[in-house]
Write a protein that holds these residues in place. Sequence first.
Motif, PDB file in Angstrom:
ATOM      1  N   GLU A  27       0.159 -30.019 -23.628  1.00  0.00           N
ATOM      2  CA  GLU A  27       0.631 -31.232 -22.978  1.00  0.00           C
ATOM      3  C   GLU A  27       0.014 -31.363 -21.584  1.00  0.00           C
ATOM      4  O   GLU A  27      -0.550 -30.421 -21.053  1.00  0.00           O
ATOM      5  CB  GLU A  27       2.157 -31.234 -22.868  1.00  0.00           C
ATOM      6  CG  GLU A  27       2.836 -31.477 -24.194  1.00  0.00           C
ATOM      7  CD  GLU A  27       4.322 -31.683 -24.059  1.00  0.00           C
ATOM      8  OE1 GLU A  27       4.864 -32.401 -24.900  1.00  0.00           O
ATOM      9  OE2 GLU A  27       4.954 -31.120 -23.147  1.00  0.00           O
ATOM     10  N   VAL A  28       0.162 -32.543 -21.010  1.00  0.00           N
ATOM     11  CA  VAL A  28      -0.388 -32.834 -19.693  1.00  0.00           C
ATOM     12  C   VAL A  28       0.639 -32.518 -18.616  1.00  0.00           C
ATOM     13  O   VAL A  28       1.803 -32.903 -18.722  1.00  0.00           O
ATOM     14  CB  VAL A  28      -0.814 -34.309 -19.569  1.00  0.00           C
ATOM     15  CG1 VAL A  28      -1.273 -34.635 -18.154  1.00  0.00           C
ATOM     16  CG2 VAL A  28      -1.911 -34.628 -20.569  1.00  0.00           C
ATOM     17  N   VAL A  29       0.199 -31.800 -17.591  1.00  0.00           N
ATOM     18  CA  VAL A  29       0.990 -31.566 -16.382  1.00  0.00           C
ATOM     19  C   VAL A  29       0.419 -32.498 -15.325  1.00  0.00           C
ATOM     20  O   VAL A  29      -0.764 -32.440 -15.011  1.00  0.00           O
ATOM     21  CB  VAL A  29       0.877 -30.094 -15.924  1.00  0.00           C
ATOM     22  CG1 VAL A  29       1.521 -29.900 -14.585  1.00  0.00           C
ATOM     23  CG2 VAL A  29       1.487 -29.166 -16.954  1.00  0.00           C
ATOM     24  N   LEU A  30       1.261 -33.379 -14.785  1.00  0.00           N
ATOM     25  CA  LEU A  30       0.821 -34.359 -13.794  1.00  0.00           C
ATOM     26  C   LEU A  30       1.458 -34.037 -12.451  1.00  0.00           C
ATOM     27  O   LEU A  30       2.674 -33.866 -12.354  1.00  0.00           O
ATOM     28  CB  LEU A  30       1.230 -35.771 -14.233  1.00  0.00           C
ATOM     29  CG  LEU A  30       0.967 -36.881 -13.229  1.00  0.00           C
ATOM     30  CD1 LEU A  30      -0.537 -37.043 -12.998  1.00  0.00           C
ATOM     31  CD2 LEU A  30       1.575 -38.182 -13.721  1.00  0.00           C
ATOM     32  N   ASP A  31       0.627 -33.957 -11.428  1.00  0.00           N
ATOM     33  CA  ASP A  31       1.125 -33.751 -10.066  1.00  0.00           C
ATOM     34  C   ASP A  31       0.482 -34.800  -9.171  1.00  0.00           C
ATOM     35  O   ASP A  31      -0.654 -34.643  -8.726  1.00  0.00           O
ATOM     36  CB  ASP A  31       0.789 -32.347  -9.585  1.00  0.00           C
ATOM     37  CG  ASP A  31       1.463 -32.006  -8.270  1.00  0.00           C
ATOM     38  OD1 ASP A  31       2.098 -32.898  -7.669  1.00  0.00           O
ATOM     39  OD2 ASP A  31       1.352 -30.847  -7.836  1.00  0.00           O
ATOM     40  N   PRO A  32       1.205 -35.909  -8.906  1.00  0.00           N
ATOM     41  CA  PRO A  32       0.616 -36.993  -8.120  1.00  0.00           C
ATOM     42  C   PRO A  32       0.468 -36.678  -6.633  1.00  0.00           C
ATOM     43  O   PRO A  32      -0.174 -37.422  -5.910  1.00  0.00           O
ATOM     44  CB  PRO A  32       1.584 -38.155  -8.349  1.00  0.00           C
ATOM     45  CG  PRO A  32       2.873 -37.502  -8.679  1.00  0.00           C
ATOM     46  CD  PRO A  32       2.532 -36.225  -9.382  1.00  0.00           C
ATOM     47  N   THR A  33       1.058 -35.588  -6.180  1.00  0.00           N
ATOM     48  CA  THR A  33       0.896 -35.124  -4.791  1.00  0.00           C
ATOM     49  C   THR A  33       0.456 -33.668  -4.856  1.00  0.00           C
ATOM     50  O   THR A  33       1.201 -32.756  -4.499  1.00  0.00           O
ATOM     51  CB  THR A  33       2.205 -35.274  -3.992  1.00  0.00           C
ATOM     52  OG1 THR A  33       3.248 -34.565  -4.677  1.00  0.00           O
ATOM     53  CG2 THR A  33       2.599 -36.731  -3.857  1.00  0.00           C
ATOM     54  N   GLY A  52      -4.052 -34.386 -11.425  1.00  0.00           N
ATOM     55  CA  GLY A  52      -3.389 -34.538 -10.145  1.00  0.00           C
ATOM     56  C   GLY A  52      -4.185 -35.407  -9.199  1.00  0.00           C
ATOM     57  O   GLY A  52      -5.345 -35.725  -9.453  1.00  0.00           O
ATOM     58  N   ALA A  53      -3.532 -35.777  -8.112  1.00  0.00           N
ATOM     59  CA  ALA A  53      -4.169 -36.588  -7.069  1.00  0.00           C
ATOM     60  C   ALA A  53      -3.697 -36.082  -5.716  1.00  0.00           C
ATOM     61  O   ALA A  53      -2.597 -35.564  -5.583  1.00  0.00           O
ATOM     62  CB  ALA A  53      -3.790 -38.047  -7.238  1.00  0.00           C
ATOM     63  N   GLU A  54      -4.545 -36.226  -4.742  1.00  0.00           N
ATOM     64  CA  GLU A  54      -4.211 -35.848  -3.355  1.00  0.00           C
ATOM     65  C   GLU A  54      -5.026 -36.722  -2.436  1.00  0.00           C
ATOM     66  O   GLU A  54      -6.229 -36.869  -2.617  1.00  0.00           O
ATOM     67  CB  GLU A  54      -4.523 -34.373  -3.114  1.00  0.00           C
ATOM     68  CG  GLU A  54      -4.278 -33.903  -1.708  1.00  0.00           C
ATOM     69  CD  GLU A  54      -2.868 -34.197  -1.206  1.00  0.00           C
ATOM     70  OE1 GLU A  54      -2.767 -34.797  -0.123  1.00  0.00           O
ATOM     71  OE2 GLU A  54      -1.893 -33.849  -1.882  1.00  0.00           O
ATOM     72  N   ASN A  55      -4.374 -37.333  -1.433  1.00  0.00           N
ATOM     73  CA  ASN A  55      -5.114 -38.227  -0.543  1.00  0.00           C
ATOM     74  C   ASN A  55      -5.561 -37.556   0.754  1.00  0.00           C
ATOM     75  O   ASN A  55      -6.322 -38.135   1.504  1.00  0.00           O
ATOM     76  CB  ASN A  55      -4.313 -39.502  -0.249  1.00  0.00           C
ATOM     77  CG  ASN A  55      -3.053 -39.236   0.534  1.00  0.00           C
ATOM     78  OD1 ASN A  55      -2.706 -38.089   0.797  1.00  0.00           O
ATOM     79  ND2 ASN A  55      -2.349 -40.288   0.895  1.00  0.00           N
ATOM     80  N   ALA A  56      -5.119 -36.343   1.029  1.00  0.00           N
ATOM     81  CA  ALA A  56      -5.562 -35.614   2.228  1.00  0.00           C
ATOM     82  C   ALA A  56      -6.791 -34.779   1.869  1.00  0.00           C
ATOM     83  O   ALA A  56      -6.714 -33.878   1.041  1.00  0.00           O
ATOM     84  CB  ALA A  56      -4.450 -34.724   2.757  1.00  0.00           C
ATOM     85  N   GLU A  57      -7.913 -35.112   2.482  1.00  0.00           N
ATOM     86  CA  GLU A  57      -9.175 -34.454   2.130  1.00  0.00           C
ATOM     87  C   GLU A  57      -9.124 -32.933   2.300  1.00  0.00           C
ATOM     88  O   GLU A  57      -9.678 -32.198   1.487  1.00  0.00           O
ATOM     89  CB  GLU A  57     -10.311 -35.040   2.957  1.00  0.00           C
ATOM     90  CG  GLU A  57     -11.669 -34.583   2.474  1.00  0.00           C
ATOM     91  CD  GLU A  57     -12.807 -35.328   3.150  1.00  0.00           C
ATOM     92  OE1 GLU A  57     -13.890 -34.730   3.225  1.00  0.00           O
ATOM     93  OE2 GLU A  57     -12.619 -36.468   3.591  1.00  0.00           O
TER      94      GLU A  57
END
Length: 77
Positions: A27-33, A52-57
């Motif tokens: 299954e997919v583990v999603l971490d938007p932060t 996942g996604a992260e906006n801090a470089e």
Amino acid sequence: RDLHSFPTRRSSDLNQDIIRLCSVPGEVVLDPTAGSASFLDAGLRLSRKAKGAENAETYWSRGITRLSEYLRTFKEA
């Protein structure tokens, strides 16, 4: 105060426990932060697909490094 600091970082064991309780292998583990990708790393180690996604470089770079190090040692079963 730095808005991108992570004072509540979870341990790898806790991340793995959460993932085991909420998903099954494949299954997919999603971490938007995603921060430094410790949750995504735990998911990959438990045979989950990690997104996942992260906006801090700064944290994005750490996450890429963390996941790259794991994937270099990964051997598909």
